[in-house]
Design a protein around this motif. Structure first.
Motif, PDB file in Angstrom:
ATOM      1  N   ALA A 194       6.162  18.849  25.496  1.00 53.94           N
ATOM      2  CA  ALA A 194       4.942  18.683  25.667  1.00 53.94           C
ATOM      3  C   ALA A 194       4.098  19.990  25.768  1.00 53.94           C
ATOM      4  CB  ALA A 194       4.522  17.661  26.976  1.00 53.94           C
ATOM      5  N   ALA A 195       4.845  21.018  26.564  1.00 57.38           N
ATOM      6  CA  ALA A 195       4.316  22.233  26.969  1.00 57.38           C
ATOM      7  C   ALA A 195       4.263  23.013  25.485  1.00 57.38           C
ATOM      8  CB  ALA A 195       5.067  22.917  27.953  1.00 57.38           C
ATOM      9  N   TRP A 196       5.293  22.691  24.759  1.00 58.71           N
ATOM     10  CA  TRP A 196       5.347  23.602  23.533  1.00 58.71           C
ATOM     11  C   TRP A 196       4.442  23.118  22.441  1.00 58.71           C
ATOM     12  CZ3 TRP A 196       6.315  22.155  18.291  1.00 58.71           C
ATOM     13  CH2 TRP A 196       6.670  23.130  17.416  1.00 58.71           C
ATOM     14  N   ILE A 197       4.192  22.023  22.486  1.00 57.71           N
ATOM     15  CA  ILE A 197       3.017  21.297  21.712  1.00 57.71           C
ATOM     16  C   ILE A 197       1.755  22.145  21.915  1.00 57.71           C
ATOM     17  CG2 ILE A 197       1.849  19.191  20.741  1.00 57.71           C
ATOM     18  CD1 ILE A 197       4.448  17.664  21.053  1.00 57.71           C
ATOM     19  N   VAL A 198       1.352  22.103  23.150  1.00 59.82           N
ATOM     20  CA  VAL A 198       0.113  22.573  23.679  1.00 59.82           C
ATOM     21  C   VAL A 198      -0.088  24.038  23.150  1.00 59.82           C
ATOM     22  CG1 VAL A 198      -1.142  23.068  25.809  1.00 59.82           C
ATOM     23  CG2 VAL A 198      -0.160  20.813  25.594  1.00 59.82           C
ATOM     24  N   THR A 199       1.205  24.730  23.592  1.00 63.18           N
ATOM     25  CA  THR A 199       0.952  26.218  23.444  1.00 63.18           C
ATOM     26  C   THR A 199       1.171  26.394  21.787  1.00 63.18           C
ATOM     27  OG1 THR A 199       2.461  26.041  25.224  1.00 63.18           O
ATOM     28  CG2 THR A 199       2.070  28.374  24.041  1.00 63.18           C
ATOM     29  N   HIS A 200       1.836  25.796  20.920  1.00 65.50           N
ATOM     30  CA  HIS A 200       2.073  26.220  19.684  1.00 65.50           C
ATOM     31  C   HIS A 200       1.373  25.519  18.757  1.00 65.50           C
ATOM     32  CE1 HIS A 200       5.559  27.986  22.030  1.00 65.50           C
ATOM     33  NE2 HIS A 200       5.613  28.805  21.047  1.00 65.50           N
ATOM     34  N   CYS A 201       0.843  24.366  18.936  1.00 64.37           N
ATOM     35  CA  CYS A 201       0.260  23.578  17.693  1.00 64.37           C
ATOM     36  C   CYS A 201      -1.427  23.639  18.052  1.00 64.37           C
ATOM     37  CB  CYS A 201       0.567  22.018  17.816  1.00 64.37           C
ATOM     38  SG  CYS A 201       2.468  21.834  17.259  1.00 64.37           S
ATOM     39  N   ALA A 202      -2.131  23.298  16.864  1.00 66.50           N
ATOM     40  CA  ALA A 202      -3.687  23.368  16.961  1.00 66.50           C
ATOM     41  C   ALA A 202      -3.928  22.082  16.363  1.00 66.50           C
ATOM     42  CB  ALA A 202      -4.266  24.511  16.250  1.00 66.50           C
ATOM     43  N   PHE A 203      -4.872  21.527  16.915  1.00 71.36           N
ATOM     44  CA  PHE A 203      -5.521  20.189  16.778  1.00 71.36           C
ATOM     45  C   PHE A 203      -6.863  20.227  16.447  1.00 71.36           C
ATOM     46  CE2 PHE A 203      -1.540  19.373  19.089  1.00 71.36           C
ATOM     47  CZ  PHE A 203      -0.998  18.500  18.619  1.00 71.36           C
ATOM     48  N   PRO A 204      -7.400  20.727  15.389  1.00 73.84           N
ATOM     49  CA  PRO A 204      -8.908  21.057  15.245  1.00 73.84           C
ATOM     50  C   PRO A 204      -9.483  19.713  14.836  1.00 73.84           C
ATOM     51  CG  PRO A 204      -7.527  21.683  13.220  1.00 73.84           C
ATOM     52  CD  PRO A 204      -6.601  21.435  14.342  1.00 73.84           C
ATOM     53  N   ASN A 205     -10.564  19.628  15.458  1.00 75.09           N
ATOM     54  CA  ASN A 205     -11.490  18.443  15.328  1.00 75.09           C
ATOM     55  C   ASN A 205     -12.116  18.470  13.838  1.00 75.09           C
ATOM     56  OD1 ASN A 205     -11.334  16.596  17.667  1.00 75.09           O
ATOM     57  ND2 ASN A 205     -12.425  18.443  18.431  1.00 75.09           N
ATOM     58  N   SER A 206     -12.115  17.525  13.190  1.00 77.30           N
ATOM     59  CA  SER A 206     -12.926  17.646  11.656  1.00 77.30           C
ATOM     60  C   SER A 206     -13.695  16.196  11.360  1.00 77.30           C
ATOM     61  CB  SER A 206     -11.665  17.763  10.775  1.00 77.30           C
ATOM     62  OG  SER A 206     -11.118  16.862  10.294  1.00 77.30           O
ATOM     63  N   MET A 207     -14.565  16.655  10.391  1.00 77.55           N
ATOM     64  CA  MET A 207     -15.386  15.469   9.761  1.00 77.55           C
ATOM     65  C   MET A 207     -15.053  15.633   8.390  1.00 77.55           C
ATOM     66  SD  MET A 207     -17.926  15.040   7.701  1.00 77.55           S
ATOM     67  CE  MET A 207     -19.676  15.886   7.831  1.00 77.55           C
ATOM     68  N   VAL A 208     -14.543  14.596   7.773  1.00 81.77           N
ATOM     69  CA  VAL A 208     -14.412  14.657   6.244  1.00 81.77           C
ATOM     70  C   VAL A 208     -15.233  13.528   5.755  1.00 81.77           C
ATOM     71  CG1 VAL A 208     -11.897  15.247   6.583  1.00 81.77           C
ATOM     72  CG2 VAL A 208     -12.541  12.776   6.810  1.00 81.77           C
ATOM     73  N   ASP A 209     -15.730  13.866   4.664  1.00 74.73           N
ATOM     74  CA  ASP A 209     -16.695  12.818   4.020  1.00 74.73           C
ATOM     75  C   ASP A 209     -16.394  12.867   2.323  1.00 74.73           C
ATOM     76  OD1 ASP A 209     -18.617  11.168   3.293  1.00 74.73           O
ATOM     77  OD2 ASP A 209     -20.327  12.324   3.819  1.00 74.73           O
ATOM     78  N   ARG A 210     -16.242  11.912   1.689  1.00 74.61           N
ATOM     79  CA  ARG A 210     -16.357  11.548   0.337  1.00 74.61           C
ATOM     80  C   ARG A 210     -16.147  10.055   0.258  1.00 74.61           C
ATOM     81  NH1 ARG A 210     -13.435  14.799  -4.694  1.00 74.61           N
ATOM     82  NH2 ARG A 210     -15.401  14.904  -5.976  1.00 74.61           N
ATOM     83  N   ILE A 211     -16.990   9.368  -0.640  1.00 77.26           N
ATOM     84  CA  ILE A 211     -16.881   7.919  -0.700  1.00 77.26           C
ATOM     85  C   ILE A 211     -15.679   7.781  -1.987  1.00 77.26           C
ATOM     86  CG2 ILE A 211     -18.109   5.799  -1.316  1.00 77.26           C
ATOM     87  CD1 ILE A 211     -20.630   6.731  -0.197  1.00 77.26           C
ATOM     88  N   VAL A 212     -14.812   6.851  -1.431  1.00 80.81           N
ATOM     89  CA  VAL A 212     -13.564   6.733  -2.358  1.00 80.81           C
ATOM     90  C   VAL A 212     -13.136   5.432  -1.973  1.00 80.81           C
ATOM     91  CG1 VAL A 212     -11.319   7.670  -2.952  1.00 80.81           C
ATOM     92  CG2 VAL A 212     -12.878   8.980  -1.762  1.00 80.81           C
TER      93      VAL A 212
END
Ligand code: CS2
Length: 474
Positions: A194-212
């Motif tokens: 858990a600590a490794w994930i917090v330190t080494h990974c990034a979890f950007p929030n994003s908004m995606v949009d395209r009508i498919v």
């Protein structure tokens, strides 16, 4: 007619002069493209959105953006794409006409439920840099977490770096939710992971949009006619696309790269995410249930109806926009209404109405709760909620039955049937479901009385006339 494959693509590239001008090809050497991205939720949306961005980065010469497309359960698309060497034709339709693009970013496909170890090993490959997800609202649970966390554990054990983990689902704070899911699951395995994930990974929030819209046989026929190639994986979308993502990447240089391909990289995605969830998705769900009950098959059929158009315009202007911070909301609204009217998309209302019990909390309820707390009116959402309750009877106003596709379908239909014809009892029973409406609305007479009022009118005169009444009263 020949089926799409790498061999055929090579021939098309060589015979460039004979190609229709409206067709774009991936001209880079796909053999050089490493699978740096593992995408979970291989479906129409990813293929028309993130994969197109990665295709542009590959075309610009950065070979790290090839994709391994992971279908969660369904084997059909993954296997059909594999037979075509990952290639597919995207139809892009706007008022200016149609164009076609063969997208080359997907290098491989697999199916998580069929070959989980393959997926875990792929997450743990040294070349893997990103994980992207479009798995829909209902998939953010233990199965997904287990898969991701096993892959991340293998990376940690191998001494590899962390990953940028980008959720592309229509959720509020989608990156934060994904992070909480992964860290929570890791904690139950061991605290160091858990600590490794917090330190080494990034979890950007994003908004995606395209009508498919979901791909249909018509896309295959249209693509064949325009390009002369038979593509079992052809699909269609609109010209517009938007991807706004927070500047939080494991490799900080990725921000500028994505920006070079048209992605908007920001510090705070919230204003964009909220505007999109409320104005696009919130309107979509309202349009979907109106269309379903009135027997209008597609979104463009719905907004061609003057009363529905007026209703959606009012929903956005009077109820949604005052809550939002995205710049230039009137222009955003008008662009959305124009996108909804695109007749080429043939976007089925029943596709959008699926999983409403998971969509309504994100798309409507946060607005209702915030506005009621501030003493503001929520009339358009009360009307939309009444239509949703009528929709649960699974039969349109012409007597045509339809299927409700929703994890809560059985409960919802049972409650709607049990209180059929009794608006007050229907509203009481359905608003008592806290996973949809939260804890407060059930007891808030300002809300229940307005939903009941509109459900009564719908029962008395039908949705179309109730909508006329609604619009005239505004
Ligand atoms: C739609 C979305 O099916 C749905 O619920 O509202 O898929 C919508 O088309 C996309 O979010 C557009 O970006």
């Amino acid at each position: 007619m020949r089926a799409l494959s790498q061999a055929l693509l090579n021939e098309l590239i060589d015979s460039a002069d004979a190609l229709p001008a409206s067709l774009t090809l991936p001209r880079y050497d796909r053999r050089q493209a490493a699978a740096g991205v593992i995408h979970f939720g291989l479906g129409a949306f990813h293929r028309a959105h993130q994969a197109v961005v990665f295709d542009a980065l590959l075309a610009a010469g950065d070979m790290r953006w090839g994709v391994l497309g992971v279908a969660m359960r369904s084997t059909q698309l993954a296997d059909a794409l594999a037979r075509q060497d990952g290639l597919y034709t995207l139809q892009i339709a706007s008022a200016a006409g149609r164009r076609w693009q063969i997208v080359g970013a997907i290098r491989q496909t697999c199916v998580a439920s069929r070959e989980p170890q393959y997926v875990i090993d792929a997450v743990a490959m040294p070349a893997t840099r990103w994980v992207t997800l479009s798995v829909t609202e209902k998939a953010y649970g233990p199965d997904l977490a287990a898969l991701l966390v096993k892959g991340l554990a293998a990376r940690q054990a191998a001494g590899l770096g962390g990953l940028t983990m980008a959720s592309c689902d229509n959720l509020t704070g989608n990156g934060d939710k994904l992070r909480a899911l992964c860290v929570g699951a890791a904690q139950s395995i061991n605290a160091s992971l858990a600590a490794w994930i917090v330190t080494h990974c990034a979890f950007p929030n994003s908004m995606v949009d395209r009508i498919v819209p979901a791909a249909t046989g018509q896309h295959r026929l249209d693509a064949a006619q325009a390009t002369g190639v038979d593509d079992a994986c052809a699909l269609g979308t609109e010209n517009f696309w938007e991807w706004v993502i927070e500047d939080r990447f494991v490799d900080p240089a990725d921000g500028a790269l994505l920006a070079s391909a048209g992605v908007t990289v920001v510090q705070d995605v919230l204003p964009f995410e909220q505007a999109k969830l409320c104005m696009l998705n919130g309107s979509h769900t309202a349009i979907a249930v109106l269309g379903a009950v009135m027997g209008l098959p597609t979104v463009s059929d719905c907004v061609a109806n003057g009363q529905i158009h007026r209703f959606v315009h009012g929903l956005m202007t009077d109820v949604m926009m005052p809550q939002l911070r995205r710049p230039d909301l009137p222009a955003y609204r008008d662009a959305l209404l124009a996108r909804f009217a695109n007749p080429d998309l043939r976007h089925k209302v029943h596709q959008i109405a699926s999983d409403s019990s998971l969509k309504i909390p994100l798309r409507w309820v946060s607005t209702v709760t915030a506005r009621l707390a501030a003493g503001q009116q929520v009339e358009a959402l009360a009307f939309a909620s009444a239509v949703w309750m009528r929709y649960l009877l699974s039969e349109d106003e012409n007597g045509q039955p339809y299927t409700i596709s929703d994890p809560m379908a059985a409960t919802l239909q049972e409650l709607a049937q049990q209180h059929r014809g009794d608006a007050a009892a229907t509203v009481q029973a359905l608003t008592a479901l806290p996973s949809i409406w939260g804890e407060m609305l059930h007891a808030d007479i300002r809300w229940t009385s307005r939903v009941t009022f509109w459900l009564e009118r719908i029962q008395a005169v039908g949705v179309a006339l109730a909508l006329d009444e609604f619009n005239s009263a505004q």
